[in-house]
Structures are given as C-alpha cells and as structure tokens.
Design a protein around this motif. Structure first.
Motif, PDB file in Angstrom:
ATOM      1  N   SER A  17      21.339   4.690  26.014  1.00 29.35           N
ATOM      2  CA  SER A  17      22.511   5.421  25.510  1.00 29.35           C
ATOM      3  C   SER A  17      23.018   6.408  26.550  1.00 29.35           C
ATOM      4  N   TRP A  18      22.087   7.107  27.193  1.00 31.20           N
ATOM      5  CA  TRP A  18      22.477   8.069  28.214  1.00 31.20           C
ATOM      6  C   TRP A  18      23.178   7.380  29.376  1.00 31.20           C
ATOM      7  N   LEU A  19      22.661   6.253  29.828  1.00 28.66           N
ATOM      8  CA  LEU A  19      23.265   5.550  30.959  1.00 28.66           C
ATOM      9  C   LEU A  19      24.664   5.036  30.619  1.00 28.66           C
ATOM     10  N   VAL A  20      24.848   4.543  29.404  1.00 28.34           N
ATOM     11  CA  VAL A  20      26.180   4.097  28.974  1.00 28.34           C
ATOM     12  C   VAL A  20      27.122   5.290  28.930  1.00 28.34           C
ATOM     13  N   PHE A  21      26.668   6.400  28.355  1.00 25.73           N
ATOM     14  CA  PHE A  21      27.518   7.586  28.301  1.00 25.73           C
ATOM     15  C   PHE A  21      27.819   8.104  29.697  1.00 25.73           C
ATOM     16  N   PHE A  22      26.837   8.110  30.579  1.00 19.43           N
ATOM     17  CA  PHE A  22      27.056   8.630  31.928  1.00 19.43           C
ATOM     18  C   PHE A  22      28.152   7.843  32.644  1.00 19.43           C
ATOM     19  N   GLU A  23      28.151   6.535  32.492  1.00 16.49           N
ATOM     20  CA  GLU A  23      29.193   5.713  33.121  1.00 16.49           C
ATOM     21  C   GLU A  23      30.566   6.040  32.530  1.00 16.49           C
ATOM     22  N   TYR A  24      30.626   6.144  31.216  1.00 18.48           N
ATOM     23  CA  TYR A  24      31.864   6.511  30.517  1.00 18.48           C
ATOM     24  C   TYR A  24      32.334   7.897  30.970  1.00 18.48           C
ATOM     25  N   VAL A  69      32.668  13.856  22.300  1.00 22.76           N
ATOM     26  CA  VAL A  69      31.494  13.037  22.623  1.00 22.76           C
ATOM     27  C   VAL A  69      30.626  13.745  23.662  1.00 22.76           C
ATOM     28  N   ALA A  70      31.264  14.364  24.646  1.00 26.43           N
ATOM     29  CA  ALA A  70      30.531  14.990  25.747  1.00 26.43           C
ATOM     30  C   ALA A  70      29.630  16.124  25.277  1.00 26.43           C
ATOM     31  N   LEU A  71      30.023  16.815  24.228  1.00 22.30           N
ATOM     32  CA  LEU A  71      29.198  17.919  23.726  1.00 22.30           C
ATOM     33  C   LEU A  71      27.831  17.453  23.230  1.00 22.30           C
ATOM     34  N   LEU A  72      27.722  16.178  22.905  1.00 17.64           N
ATOM     35  CA  LEU A  72      26.429  15.645  22.469  1.00 17.64           C
ATOM     36  C   LEU A  72      25.461  15.464  23.633  1.00 17.64           C
ATOM     37  N   PHE A  73      25.995  15.288  24.847  1.00 18.58           N
ATOM     38  CA  PHE A  73      25.158  14.935  25.989  1.00 18.58           C
ATOM     39  C   PHE A  73      25.164  15.973  27.118  1.00 18.58           C
ATOM     40  N   LEU A  74      26.254  16.684  27.303  1.00 21.79           N
ATOM     41  CA  LEU A  74      26.415  17.526  28.489  1.00 21.79           C
ATOM     42  C   LEU A  74      26.285  19.008  28.153  1.00 21.79           C
ATOM     43  N   ASP A  75      26.248  19.819  29.201  1.00 20.64           N
ATOM     44  CA  ASP A  75      26.099  21.262  29.091  1.00 20.64           C
ATOM     45  C   ASP A  75      27.312  21.881  28.389  1.00 20.64           C
ATOM     46  N   THR A  76      27.074  22.497  27.259  1.00 25.93           N
ATOM     47  CA  THR A  76      28.144  23.072  26.444  1.00 25.93           C
ATOM     48  C   THR A  76      28.880  24.180  27.184  1.00 25.93           C
ATOM     49  N   GLN A  77      28.161  25.006  27.910  1.00 21.12           N
ATOM     50  CA  GLN A  77      28.789  26.129  28.601  1.00 21.12           C
ATOM     51  C   GLN A  77      29.810  25.651  29.638  1.00 21.12           C
ATOM     52  N   THR A  78      29.460  24.646  30.422  1.00 23.76           N
ATOM     53  CA  THR A  78      30.377  24.129  31.440  1.00 23.76           C
ATOM     54  C   THR A  78      31.587  23.483  30.786  1.00 23.76           C
ATOM     55  N   ILE A  79      31.375  22.766  29.710  1.00 29.01           N
ATOM     56  CA  ILE A  79      32.495  22.139  29.002  1.00 29.01           C
ATOM     57  C   ILE A  79      33.427  23.212  28.445  1.00 29.01           C
ATOM     58  N   ASN A  80      32.866  24.274  27.894  1.00 27.08           N
ATOM     59  CA  ASN A  80      33.695  25.369  27.385  1.00 27.08           C
ATOM     60  C   ASN A  80      34.477  26.051  28.503  1.00 27.08           C
TER      61      ASN A  80
END
Length: 127
Positions: A17-24, A69-80
């Motif tokens: 799942s992580w690899l699919v999300f990372f490509e997306y 979608v990104a909030l499920l996998f990536l750093d919330t602070q950077t996204i904010n």
C-alpha cells in the motif's frame, strides 16, 4: 505457523500500500511543482492575474483532494505548511502583488520537494 503467515501477509499489504501511494504521491507532487514553476510563476511575473488565479484555483482544488489521502501517509505538519503557503499565494495573487506571489510560489516548490524527499524509501529515512 498460521500467525506467522498472517503477520507476513499483513506487513506485505502495508508495504505494498505504501509503495502504491508513494508512486501516486510522487507523480502528484512533481505535477504540482512543475505546474507552479512552468505556468503559474511566469504568469505572475508577466502580471497576467486572471490566468494566475485560474491556474492557482486548479492547483488548490487538486491539492485539497490529494491532501485528503496524503494525510494518511505523510507528515501532517509539512502538508499543513504547504496548505498555508498555498493560501498565502492565492491571496497575494488576488492582491496582484508580484514579488510576494512569486516568492510564496517558489517556497511552495521547495516545500513540495522537501515533502517528497522526506518520504522516499531510502536508508537515510529508515534509520
């Protein structure tokens, strides 16, 4: 043995799942950075405010759907931080402020690059 197989399958599912999300995610981040660099910033520097607003509105709409979608996998602070910078850039474009608009857009490109590099699967990020 049954528990081991279930555990291995669960870990494989998570990694897959992580690899699919990372490509997306990588494709989206590259697309946002490229669009800002090659379309939005030149429109801002040419003081073409209507085109700049339209391009930023499209990026903002796409970003908000990606962010869910990104909030499920990536750093919330950077996204904010990217979200805040995008909001500032939109306001600067609406105010027709060339220098602040271009500066904030370049900051967004750097933040997107940072987000992508921080979440790559690499030895430095794993350790």
């Amino acid at each position: 043995m049954k528990d081991l197989i279930i555990s291995v399958l669960a870990v494989a599912l998570l990694i897959g799942s992580w690899l699919v999300f990372f490509e997306y995610s990588s494709d989206n981040i590259d697309s946002y950075a490229h669009s800002i660099k090659k379309e939005v910033i030149p429109a801002v520097e040419a003081e073409n405010w209507e085109e700049s607003r339209q391009l930023l509105d499209k990026i903002d709409k796409d970003w908000h759907s990606y962010k869910k979608v990104a909030l499920l996998f990536l750093d919330t602070q950077t996204i904010n931080e990217i979200d805040y910078s995008l909001a500032r850039a939109i306001k600067y474009v609406k105010a027709e402020d060339v220098s602040n608009s271009a500066g904030e857009l370049n900051a967004i490109i750097e933040q997107l690059t940072f987000l992508k590099k921080n979440d790559e699967v690499s030895a430095a990020n794993i350790l």
